[in-house]
Design an enzyme around this catalytic site. Structure first.
Site, PDB file in Angstrom:
ATOM      1  N   ASN A 126     -19.224  47.494  -6.870  1.00  0.00           N
ATOM      2  CA  ASN A 126     -20.494  46.880  -6.331  1.00  0.00           C
ATOM      3  C   ASN A 126     -20.046  45.929  -5.209  1.00  0.00           C
ATOM      4  O   ASN A 126     -20.843  44.995  -4.886  1.00  0.00           O
ATOM      5  CB  ASN A 126     -21.346  46.249  -7.499  1.00  0.00           C
ATOM      6  N   PRO A 140     -22.714  41.960 -14.144  1.00  0.00           N
ATOM      7  CA  PRO A 140     -23.509  42.107 -13.118  1.00  0.00           C
ATOM      8  C   PRO A 140     -23.597  43.589 -12.365  1.00  0.00           C
ATOM      9  O   PRO A 140     -24.349  43.816 -11.590  1.00  0.00           O
ATOM     10  CB  PRO A 140     -23.152  41.229 -12.005  1.00  0.00           C
ATOM     11  N   ALA A 141     -22.494  44.469 -12.842  1.00  0.00           N
ATOM     12  CA  ALA A 141     -22.516  45.891 -11.971  1.00  0.00           C
ATOM     13  C   ALA A 141     -23.467  46.722 -12.432  1.00  0.00           C
ATOM     14  O   ALA A 141     -23.972  46.618 -13.713  1.00  0.00           O
ATOM     15  CB  ALA A 141     -21.061  46.312 -12.503  1.00  0.00           C
ATOM     16  N   CYS A 142     -23.753  47.833 -11.567  1.00  0.00           N
ATOM     17  CA  CYS A 142     -24.856  48.657 -11.775  1.00  0.00           C
ATOM     18  C   CYS A 142     -24.289  49.805 -12.712  1.00  0.00           C
ATOM     19  O   CYS A 142     -24.406  51.049 -12.075  1.00  0.00           O
ATOM     20  CB  CYS A 142     -25.450  49.097 -10.562  1.00  0.00           C
ATOM     21  N   PHE A 143     -24.020  49.557 -13.926  1.00  0.00           N
ATOM     22  CA  PHE A 143     -23.870  50.634 -14.901  1.00  0.00           C
ATOM     23  C   PHE A 143     -24.018  50.149 -16.176  1.00  0.00           C
ATOM     24  O   PHE A 143     -23.712  48.859 -16.237  1.00  0.00           O
ATOM     25  CB  PHE A 143     -22.557  51.598 -14.622  1.00  0.00           C
TER      26      PHE A 143
END
Ligand SMILES: Cc1ncc(COP(=O)(O)O)c(C=O)c1O
Length: 499
Positions: free
Chosen positions: A446, A406-409
């Site tokens: 996050n 789910p993390a933004c990278f």
């Protein structure tokens, strides 16, 4: 209970793997990941106990979905197999009991860093396993679990004066990492001829590294211990011991995952040879205990427990027979090998999509629970298992897909281009062998919450019982840990401000 996944129907209480050293087991890395079918093709020598553990895991995932531990509102959980942990501890005890002379004092101290959870430490303590701690936090966990000082070893390379004092007051074993630390211990011991704590020196046998550089602690330039082959270092250790009759131990941890067994045994052999030299020059058995560290590699490539403690203990008995002939007490510090295969992190598939022609399943497990795998996927591949929306093993044709977190990278992937039954929204995906150094090691990217961790065991009537080992983290806790109580601290800071 639902049907087992391999239909063998055994009770899983048998010995885990075959006897003797199998080809390929000495590479320190296990096997490559990719045994397919949702991680369910056991292959590679999985024994009855391994297959039983896999069946228990499937049962636990299904039961976790059924009872709502895992669902749309709680899309990520860590699961720990309590029976598996007990079996793992028993395998460790029995392996060394089989090779040491009767009456030899043996302490198996679990490396708390591997799974820093109080209920796990309590369970292991009940199974006769102590704690190896490497920070004030880990010591606090061991104490909270009820591990007594006599079963605790302190090993960190950066112990403060206060930590050393506390350890010595408690009577906890301490291994000095370097000459400066030994100076501090000198000051604390003073003129006391026999301090309560067993005290030793950590040496680096400099036998070389394994396949994962970051975990290789016996290289020429490793930061740990006294580098034995450096000029004058061996003589310094001998003199340090001769000058301090209370130094009674030597410690060496040759490395962790990726270190071949033969190198681990060499590390133990060099440490043993040094103890023999010290004792010969002292004219008495001054060094009475050898701490051989941990580091048994884990097979992340298949269900098989390989190598086994029994194989390692037999190899040690072959290479360093004097280690076990009763003249030395023994301390071990295994971490990963005790817990890895007993843990599973399970995440719900939130969405699926396709990018560049490749299917992508967006799940709730990523860098926050599988940090090493996400940042160093080549060194730390994990087996994945697919389950359907009801938590049942998912079958069907495989598709090559990315399993994302789910993390933004972009790199937040549990696996890239992995063949698994095509995942759909509402399905579940499990990252296997994650009981050590994974979901208990939260990485707060996050501000993703720490998932709840639950132990599971057969409930005695065909079902699965769960117990909370760690509560899931609530948003309020995240705010508190992120300075919530100091919201105006920076906007109101004046030149003279002090916390
Ligand atoms: C001193 C010491 N002992 C034991 C261990 C545990 O190693 P493993 O989890 O590979 O068994 C470590 C790991 O870093 C360590 O540094």
């Amino acid at each position: 209970m639902a049907a087992g996944i391999d239909g063998t129907g055994d009770d899983g209480m048998g010995e885990g793997t075959g006897e003797g050293m199998r080809e390929g087991m000495d590479d320190g890395t296990g096997h490559s990941v990719g045994d397919g079918v949702g991680g369910r093709r056991h292959g590679d020598g999985a024994g009855p106990a391994d297959r039983a553990r896999a069946r228990r895991r499937d049962e636990a995932v299904r039961a976790a979905v059924e009872c709502g531990l895992l669902g749309p509102g709680t899309p990520l959980v860590g699961l720990l197999d309590v029976r598996g942990i007990r079996e793992s501890a028993a395998a460790l005890r029995e392996a060394f009991e089989a090779v040491v002379a009767p009456g030899t004092p043996v302490l198996h101290a679990f490396a708390v860093k591997a799974t820093p959870l109080v209920p796990v430490l309590r369970l292991l303590h009940e199974e006769g396993v102590g704690a190896e701690v490497a920070s004030p936090g880990e010591l606090a966990l061991a104490r909270a679990a009820g591990v007594p000082p006599a079963a605790t070893v302190l090993d960190s390379p950066a112990k403060t004066g206060a930590e050393l004092r506390e350890a010595l007051e408690l009577g906890i074993a301490v291994n000095a990492d370097n000459p400066q630390e030994l100076d501090r211990i000198d000051a604390l011991v003073g003129s006391c001829p026999s301090p309560r704590s067993p005290l030793g020196i950590r040496v680096n046998p400099q036998v070389g590294g394994g396949s994962i550089e970051a975990l290789s602690t016996a290289t020429a330039t490793s930061k740990f211990g006294v580098a034995l082959r450096d000029e004058g270092a061996r003589e310094w250790v001998v003199r340090a011991c001769l000058d301090r009759p209370w130094l009674t131990r030597l410690h060496a941890h040759t490395g962790s995952q990726g270190i071949p067994l033969s190198l681990m045994a060499q590390g133990a052999a060099r440490t043993y040879a040094l103890a023999e030299e010290i004792n010969a020059r002292a004219g008495r058995r001054q060094i009475d205990t050898l701490d051989i560290g941990g580091g048994l590699p884990v097979n992340f490539g298949s269900e098989a427990t390989a190598p086994t403690y029994a194989q390692y203990a037999r190899l040690l008995a072959e290479v360093v027979p004097g280690l076990f002939d009763g003249r030395y007490g023994l301390v071990t510090e295994f971490g990963r090998s005790l817990l890895a295969k007993q843990g599973t992190v399970v995440a719900r598939v939130e969405y699926t999509k396709s990018a560049g022609g490749r299917p992508v399943a967006v799940t709730h497990a990523g860098v926050q629970v599988a940090t090493r795998t996400v940042y160093a996927p080549g060194a730390w591949p994990l087996r994945l298992a697919a389950y359907d929306a009801k938590g049942r093993p998912k079958s069907g044709p495989e598709a090559v897909q990315d399993v994302a977190g789910p993390a933004c990278f972009a790199g937040d992937l549990l696996a890239e281009a992995r063949a698994l039954p095509l995942l759909e929204p509402g399905d579940h995906v499990a990252a296997l062998d994650t009981g050590a150094y994974y979901f208990a090691h939260h990485y707060a990217y996050n501000s993703l919450p720490r998932p709840g961790i639950y132990g599971f065991a057969p409930d005695g009537s065909g079902g699965v019982a769960f117990a909370t080992a760690r509560e899931p983290q609530a948003p309020e806790e995240i705010v508190t840990e992120a300075g919530g109580a100091h919201a105006s601290a920076l906007t109101t800071l004046r030149a003279s401000g002090r916390p």
